[in-house]
Design a protein around this motif. Sequence first.
Motif, PDB file in Angstrom:
ATOM      1  N   VAL A   1      -1.956   2.361   6.590  1.00  0.00           N
ATOM      2  CA  VAL A   1      -2.943   1.321   6.884  1.00  0.00           C
ATOM      3  C   VAL A   1      -3.914   1.884   7.921  1.00  0.00           C
ATOM      4  O   VAL A   1      -3.494   2.403   8.962  1.00  0.00           O
ATOM      5  CB  VAL A   1      -2.261   0.045   7.410  1.00  0.00           C
ATOM      6  CG1 VAL A   1      -3.284  -0.957   7.919  1.00  0.00           C
ATOM      7  CG2 VAL A   1      -1.390  -0.568   6.326  1.00  0.00           C
TER       8      VAL A   1
ATOM      9  N   GLU B   1       0.837  -1.208   0.000  1.00  0.00           N
ATOM     10  CA  GLU B   1       0.000   0.000   0.000  1.00  0.00           C
ATOM     11  C   GLU B   1       0.869   1.253   0.000  1.00  0.00           C
ATOM     12  O   GLU B   1       1.905   1.302   0.668  1.00  0.00           O
ATOM     13  CB  GLU B   1      -0.888   0.033   1.243  1.00  0.00           C
ATOM     14  CG  GLU B   1      -1.963  -1.031   1.268  1.00  0.00           C
ATOM     15  CD  GLU B   1      -3.052  -0.778   0.253  1.00  0.00           C
ATOM     16  OE1 GLU B   1      -3.440   0.387   0.063  1.00  0.00           O
ATOM     17  OE2 GLU B   1      -3.494  -1.750  -0.379  1.00  0.00           O
ATOM     18  N   ASP B   2       0.415   2.278  -0.710  1.00  0.00           N
ATOM     19  CA  ASP B   2       1.099   3.568  -0.688  1.00  0.00           C
ATOM     20  C   ASP B   2       0.629   4.434   0.477  1.00  0.00           C
ATOM     21  O   ASP B   2       1.378   5.238   1.007  1.00  0.00           O
ATOM     22  CB  ASP B   2       0.859   4.322  -2.000  1.00  0.00           C
ATOM     23  CG  ASP B   2       1.578   3.667  -3.167  1.00  0.00           C
ATOM     24  OD1 ASP B   2       2.617   3.011  -2.942  1.00  0.00           O
ATOM     25  OD2 ASP B   2       1.093   3.806  -4.298  1.00  0.00           O
TER      26      ASP B   2
END
Length: 158
Positions: free
Chosen positions: A102, A98-99
Amino acid sequence: MDIGEFITVFKDGGVRAWLAWDALEAAGCVVRERFSRSPDVLGGLFTVWYRSADGTDGDWRNPGDRPLRVAECADAIDVLPADRRRRILRFTEAFRGEDAPVRLVLPAYAVGGDEAVLLDGTHRAVAASLAGVEVRVMLFVLDGPVDPQMLPDLGHHR
């Protein structure tokens, strides 16, 4: 969020911890909302997973076993049962890809001060800790009696 909303959001959402849902209102439980960006806050949350004195996977029914914190689970990934470990590692891989940070929305039960036991989302919490990624944690913490009748795991937190 009030207790009724907590029940609506989390009861039928798959919380697997053995929580006495019917007793929450009668026990005077209230819900505190906490937000954190700190991996230390996430890592410090207790889980409903245990380690026995010999270092193997434990159980809440064994008085000598101790509850693990999220960070401890991440550090002891090889000791966890295989199915639990596989699930955590799948989440870990996804989180590392993921960029964005979270985002975790987690229900918990207070055990004193700012300490709490996760009621759900443990696999995701451990994975985020293990992944070492940026986090945004929204905790909905039940504040009620630290009584094993409410949640059996609370017997380890008195």
